[in-house]
Design an enzyme around this catalytic site. Structure first.
Site, mmCIF file in Angstrom:
data_model
loop_
_atom_site.group_PDB
_atom_site.id
_atom_site.type_symbol
_atom_site.label_atom_id
_atom_site.label_comp_id
_atom_site.label_asym_id
_atom_site.label_seq_id
_atom_site.Cartn_x
_atom_site.Cartn_y
_atom_site.Cartn_z
ATOM 1 N N SER A 82 0.786 -1.241 0.000
ATOM 2 C CA SER A 82 0.000 0.000 0.000
ATOM 3 C C SER A 82 0.816 1.288 0.000
ATOM 4 O O SER A 82 0.225 2.369 -0.127
ATOM 5 C CB SER A 82 -0.957 0.012 1.198
ATOM 6 O OG SER A 82 -2.041 -0.861 0.961
ATOM 7 N N LYS A 85 0.215 3.895 -2.690
ATOM 8 C CA LYS A 85 -0.791 4.965 -2.630
ATOM 9 C C LYS A 85 -0.158 6.347 -2.463
ATOM 10 O O LYS A 85 -0.847 7.359 -2.669
ATOM 11 C CB LYS A 85 -1.776 4.678 -1.499
ATOM 12 C CG LYS A 85 -2.591 3.392 -1.728
ATOM 13 C CD LYS A 85 -3.560 3.134 -0.586
ATOM 14 C CE LYS A 85 -4.460 1.925 -0.852
ATOM 15 N NZ LYS A 85 -3.838 0.650 -0.498
ATOM 16 N N SER A 140 -6.017 3.371 4.067
ATOM 17 C CA SER A 140 -5.550 2.551 2.946
ATOM 18 C C SER A 140 -6.684 1.874 2.182
ATOM 19 O O SER A 140 -6.586 0.706 1.784
ATOM 20 C CB SER A 140 -4.560 1.487 3.444
ATOM 21 O OG SER A 140 -3.678 1.098 2.415
ATOM 22 N N LYS A 253 3.218 6.258 5.261
ATOM 23 C CA LYS A 253 2.253 5.305 4.713
ATOM 24 C C LYS A 253 2.752 3.895 4.973
ATOM 25 O O LYS A 253 3.918 3.580 4.732
ATOM 26 C CB LYS A 253 2.078 5.532 3.212
ATOM 27 C CG LYS A 253 1.012 4.617 2.597
ATOM 28 C CD LYS A 253 -0.381 5.020 3.048
ATOM 29 C CE LYS A 253 -1.431 3.978 2.689
ATOM 30 N NZ LYS A 253 -1.409 2.801 3.609
#
Length: 478
Positions: A82, A85, A140, A253
């Site tokens: 993720s 992203k 997420s 993140k």
């Protein structure tokens, strides 16, 4: 009392369901560290000693200069999960409008794995563009990322083209995106170095920083959802109630898939130093936090900004090396006066207490860029470590072409043909010489045989004549 067949089947299915749930719980618990699991090792009694890290690919980069302070397999291909992203929202903020409305498509909603992260958006549901970005970065949400991609580019494929183009523009060296959320695909990959470049670009955007620093966010009701959606930050390093809270961390993140293992990108700031740290392919996943904190602490405590090369000047041999490199590059000679320049006022991170007398400055002509007029780099460091490589620029180079010569290919062909003809002629001469020699030798042998035959004939006649004389004498005596 006998159990009916239907009850037996029901009991068996219930038993299997309980086992599957137990396995699922076990899989989640396996992400937590155990006594046998690898751990980040810090050395508080030796503050100058580098910590031992767990993640397989790691990089620490100065956000201000791009200076690489630490790298461990930073260019090796890894699955990002993720942290993908970050690029998704970077592209979205560059091309979208926060006041837009996204309408969720069937592919965006149902194209993701149902057990992956999402906020239960439905087909046809309308969500504010800004709210969707919070869903993407705070919790997420995979379907939200897909919806953002379709809203910006019309299709996921077109959006991925934009992601890959942006990666190339940023100088990424081992990145290829095929989706906007990071769900596993063998052809969806990046590396720690590239993720640091992407994060460095992303945090230039104030809205991106704001979203990633948010620990709690509420999405208001939509056309298909009457209740508010509460979002709670996944990144434990900015949550004060977490065991992994780090007060200097400003945002980041997280990511995890079975193939990627734990991934984490963060940016942390202490005083005037801001560090980007990327950890990839790490397990247990909490070691992404402990590795990050240990490395940030090490560099915050041991490094500071300095301008250590203010007195630097290029040596004559450096200029000669640059001229030779340029001559080879342009396939000519220099009829001007070449000079080299580097930013001697460059400020970058060096080890505290650095003695300038111990510095090692090395000029390399490994990079030539005609457009920017760069000719190599100046490596700055000590005998034990390299701090930074600064671009070196040239001026005063006046290109002069080499004297005109015949086309190399034609010349080589002519020379080859001439050599072949010469070789053939030489072979003929040799053969003729051998034939002539054999003829002469044959004549000599024939002459010798003839002379020998003549001698033998003369000797035979002499003997016959002598025999006749003897015979005549004998007849007379009788």
């Amino acid at each position: 009392m006998k159990m009916s067949f239907k009850k037996f089947i029901a009991f068996l299915l219930l038993f299997l369901l309980m086992i599957s749930i137990s396995f699922e719980c076990f899989a989640e618990e396996a992400e937590e560290p155990t006594t046998e699991a690898p751990k980040t090792t810090e050395y508080p009694d030796e503050p100058g000693r580098m910590p031992d890290t767990v993640g397989d690919s790691i990089i620490v980069m100065d956000a201000a200069t791009g200076q690489i302070l630490y790298e461990k397999n930073a260019y090796e291909k890894r699955y990002p999960a993720s942290i993908t992203k970050i690029m998704t929202v970077l592209i979205a903020l560059e091309h979208g409008d926060l006041s837009d409305t996204i309408v969720m498509s069937d592919t965006a909603v149902w194209g993701i794995e149902r057990d992956s992260s999402h906020i239960a958006l439905d087909v046809g549901e309308e969500i504010n563009f800004e709210d969707a970005l919070y869903a993407v970065l705070v919790v997420s949400a995979n379907e939200a990322a897909w919806g953002v991609a379709e809203h910006i580019a019309g299709s996921l494929e077109s959006f991925c083209d934009m992601m890959n183009q942006k990666a190339e523009e940023l100088g990424c060296v081992n990145t290829h995106f095929v989706n906007a959320n990071g769900l596993h695909d063998d052809d969806h990959y990046t590396c720690a170095y590239d993720m640091a470049l992407i994060a460095r670009e992303a945090i230039k955007n104030d809205k991106f920083r704001e979203i990633t620093a948010t620990t709690h966010y509420i999405i208001p009701p939509t056309n298909m959802q009457e209740e508010e959606r509460e979002l709670w930050q996944n990144n434990k390093m900015i949550k004060e109630d977490s065991d992994y809270y780090y007060p200097y961390c400003e945002g980041g993140k997280t990511g995890f898939t079975d193939q990627a293992l734990g991934t984490l990108v963060t940016w942390s700031k202490k005083d005037d130093v801001e560090l980007i740290c990327v950890v990839m392919h790490s397990r247990p996943t909490v070691t992404t936090y402990t590795d990050t904190k240990a490395l940030d602490e090490y560099f915050f405590n041991n490094f500071s900004y300095a301008t250590p090369i203010t007195d630097f000047q290029f040596a004559d041999e450096d200029i000669e090396a640059a001229e030779l490199a340029l001559n080879n590059y342009f396939e000519g000679t220099n009829s001007g006066t070449l000079t080299l320049s580097v930013d001697t006022e460059a400020k970058f991170l060096v080890r505290n207490g650095l003695n300038k007398d111990n510095m090692v400055l090395t000029y390399n002509t490994d990079t030539i860029d005609e457009e920017s007029m760069q000719v190599g780099t100046l490596s700055v460091g000590t005998a034990d470590e390299t701090y930074i490589e600064l671009p070196v620029y040239y001026s005063g180079y006046v290109y002069t072409p080499l004297p005109e010569e015949e086309d190399t290919a034609v010349t080589e062909a002519i020379n080859t043909e001439a050599k072949e003809k010469s070789t053939a002629a030489q072979k003929i001469k040799t053969i003729l010489f051998i034939v002539a020699a054999l003829i002469v030798l044959g004549l000599l042998i024939a002459l010798i045989i003839k002379i020998d035959h003549v001698k033998k004939q003369r000797e035979l006649r002499r003997r016959i004549s002598a025999q006749r004389r003897i015979n005549n004498q004998q007849k007379r005596r009788r």
